[in-house]
Design an enzyme around this catalytic site. Structure first.
Site, PDB file in Angstrom:
ATOM      1  N   SER A   1       0.819  -1.213   0.000  1.00 48.02           N
ATOM      2  CA  SER A   1       0.000   0.000   0.000  1.00 48.02           C
ATOM      3  C   SER A   1       0.856   1.267   0.000  1.00 48.02           C
ATOM      4  O   SER A   1       0.595   2.209  -0.761  1.00 48.02           O
ATOM      5  CB  SER A   1      -0.949  -0.005   1.206  1.00 48.02           C
ATOM      6  OG  SER A   1      -0.220  -0.106   2.425  1.00 48.02           O
TER       7      SER A   1
ATOM      8  N   ARG B   1      -2.567   0.467  11.288  1.00 50.68           N
ATOM      9  CA  ARG B   1      -2.631  -0.967  11.600  1.00 50.68           C
ATOM     10  C   ARG B   1      -2.105  -1.249  13.011  1.00 50.68           C
ATOM     11  O   ARG B   1      -2.543  -2.192  13.655  1.00 50.68           O
ATOM     12  CB  ARG B   1      -1.863  -1.767  10.551  1.00 50.68           C
ATOM     13  CG  ARG B   1      -0.380  -1.513  10.518  1.00 50.68           C
ATOM     14  CD  ARG B   1       0.320  -2.122   9.327  1.00 50.68           C
ATOM     15  NE  ARG B   1       0.096  -1.374   8.104  1.00 50.68           N
ATOM     16  CZ  ARG B   1       0.843  -1.530   7.006  1.00 50.68           C
ATOM     17  NH1 ARG B   1       1.816  -2.421   6.992  1.00 50.68           N
ATOM     18  NH2 ARG B   1       0.611  -0.810   5.938  1.00 50.68           N
ATOM     19  N   ASN B   2      -1.157  -0.425  13.496  1.00 52.58           N
ATOM     20  CA  ASN B   2      -0.640  -0.621  14.849  1.00 52.58           C
ATOM     21  C   ASN B   2      -1.700  -0.283  15.891  1.00 52.58           C
ATOM     22  O   ASN B   2      -1.880  -1.015  16.869  1.00 52.58           O
ATOM     23  CB  ASN B   2       0.624   0.225  15.051  1.00 52.58           C
ATOM     24  CG  ASN B   2       1.769  -0.253  14.197  1.00 52.58           C
ATOM     25  OD1 ASN B   2       2.396  -1.264  14.490  1.00 52.58           O
ATOM     26  ND2 ASN B   2       2.036   0.449  13.106  1.00 52.58           N
TER      27      ASN B   2
ATOM     28  N   LYS C   1       7.012   5.303  17.519  1.00 49.53           N
ATOM     29  CA  LYS C   1       5.612   5.745  17.571  1.00 49.53           C
ATOM     30  C   LYS C   1       4.665   4.570  17.367  1.00 49.53           C
ATOM     31  O   LYS C   1       3.539   4.563  17.875  1.00 49.53           O
ATOM     32  CB  LYS C   1       5.353   6.858  16.555  1.00 49.53           C
ATOM     33  CG  LYS C   1       5.686   6.515  15.099  1.00 49.53           C
ATOM     34  CD  LYS C   1       4.541   5.946  14.326  1.00 49.53           C
ATOM     35  CE  LYS C   1       4.953   5.607  12.907  1.00 49.53           C
ATOM     36  NZ  LYS C   1       3.872   5.020  12.108  1.00 49.53           N
TER      37      LYS C   1
ATOM     38  N   GLY D   1       7.209  10.718   8.631  1.00 49.62           N
ATOM     39  CA  GLY D   1       6.214  11.718   9.009  1.00 49.62           C
ATOM     40  C   GLY D   1       4.803  11.178   8.896  1.00 49.62           C
ATOM     41  O   GLY D   1       4.578  10.048   8.453  1.00 49.62           O
TER      42      GLY D   1
ATOM     43  N   LYS E   1       9.691   2.436   8.412  1.00 52.59           N
ATOM     44  CA  LYS E   1       9.773   2.808   9.823  1.00 52.59           C
ATOM     45  C   LYS E   1       9.941   1.547  10.656  1.00 52.59           C
ATOM     46  O   LYS E   1       9.060   0.694  10.685  1.00 52.59           O
ATOM     47  CB  LYS E   1       8.511   3.564  10.232  1.00 52.59           C
ATOM     48  CG  LYS E   1       8.303   4.876   9.456  1.00 52.59           C
ATOM     49  CD  LYS E   1       6.927   5.458   9.660  1.00 52.59           C
ATOM     50  CE  LYS E   1       6.725   6.701   8.812  1.00 52.59           C
ATOM     51  NZ  LYS E   1       5.361   7.254   8.924  1.00 52.59           N
TER      52      LYS E   1
END
Length: 331
Positions: A11, A253-254, A189, A134, A105
């Site tokens: 995606s 998703r997290n 994050k 970001g 990330k």
């Protein structure tokens, strides 16, 4: 305009390929699965993840890595963090001196190394490189909704040159020379987003969510500074911005993984329901290992690690966090 290779047709890779094509570049979108690439070529869109975002004509699809890299002016990697080292080994014979960028990330799973360290190991620190990070959901980037990101490189001039590939058409690029801070912000994050999702799954309320985000940012900043980052980086797009986005919106998703855990779902079943890599799960283990090595206090990370490793139940973890001693807020 330039010929650009995007390695990774999920995606996020698809969304960034669309943005690069929107800017007029000739984009070669590579994926390792021939059937997936064939489906993208047939549908001229990523039907599974971005069904409302057709590919511009200047996106060409391929499962041939060497052909995808031949003659391009920039390479962008968009694969899960655990696949980054393997991808670098695969492209090493073909990349030459072509500038390289990643929009990933996470840490190298199992070692806790920053992806820049992996890049230096495999390709070399003298190669032109940068990272994109970001607050940026794939669906919104692909749909050309206004988005602001950070491009980090060893110096701002280099970051500026990489940013020129993307900047424009509602996609704003800001530059940074703090590669460590940008990477830590982007990786950790996801850990806080899972914890916030769990709290919301438990119906703890908006106060709890705000507290976890605020104290989570403090943990991220402590770890980043211990590694040599600039504190102000974590107050920007790659820190606070990405954290707020990921911890509060159900496109993450997290966060969704945390919500399912908070509602009593088994972790493996939760991941199956999400159907995409949950980077924050592995990042929790890597972050906790790194924090222990550096002697950095990260209680939210510690308690999530204990939940995911089966050492504490959700109830026990939250009771423990709520029974912490009074402290100065800036500590």
């Amino acid at each position: 305009m330039s010929a650009v290779a995007v390695l990774g047709a999920g995606s996020w890779g698809t969304a960034l390929a669309i943005q690069l094509a929107r800017r007029g570049h000739q984009v070669r979108l590579w994926g390792h699965n021939q059937n997936h690439i064939d489906a993208l070529g047939r549908d001229r869109k990523n039907t599974r993840y971005l069904p409302d975002c057709p590919f511009p004509e200047n996106i060409r699809l391929s499962a041939d890595l060497s052909a995808s890299l031949t003659g391009v002016e920039m390479v962008l990697a968009v694969v899960p963090s655990h696949a980054f080292a393997s991808l670098l080994q695969q492209i090493k014979p073909y990349i030459g001196k072509t500038p390289f960028m990643w929009a990933i990330k996470g840490f190298e799973h199992g070692t806790g190394r920053l992806l820049s360290e992996v890049f230096f190991d495999v390709i070399g620190s003298h190669h032109a490189y940068a990272m994109l990070a970001g607050p940026s959901f794939a669906k919104e980037v692909a749909a050309n909704k206004p988005t602001a990101v950070t491009i980090a490189a060893s110096n701002t001039a280099l970051a500026q040159s990489f940013g020129q590939y993307f900047h424009g058409s509602a996609f704003l690029c800001y530059t940074s020379d703090d590669l460590i801070g940008v990477q830590i912000g982007g990786a950790v994050k996801n850990v806080v987003a899972i914890a916030t999702g769990i709290a919301d799954g438990l119906a703890c309320g908006a106060n709890t969510r705000a507290a976890l985000i605020t104290r989570g940012l403090r943990e991220i900043t402590r770890l980043a500074v211990a590694l040599g980052a600039q504190q102000e980086t974590l107050n920007g797009l790659a820190g606070l911005g990405d954290l707020v986005l990921t911890a509060t919106d159900d496109q993450s998703r997290n966060r969704r993984f945390g919500l399912l855990l908070g509602r009593g779902e088994n972790p493996e079943i939760a991941k199956q329901q999400i159907g995409q890599v949950v980077e924050g799960e592995g990042a929790t283990f890597d972050t906790w290992t790194l924090a222990q090595r550096l002697g950095v206090r990260m209680p939210i990370t510690e308690h999530l690690y204990q939940i995911l490793s089966g050492q504490r139940t959700l109830k026990e973890a939250f009771e423990s966090l709520l029974n912490r001693h009074i402290k100065e807020e800036q500590n």
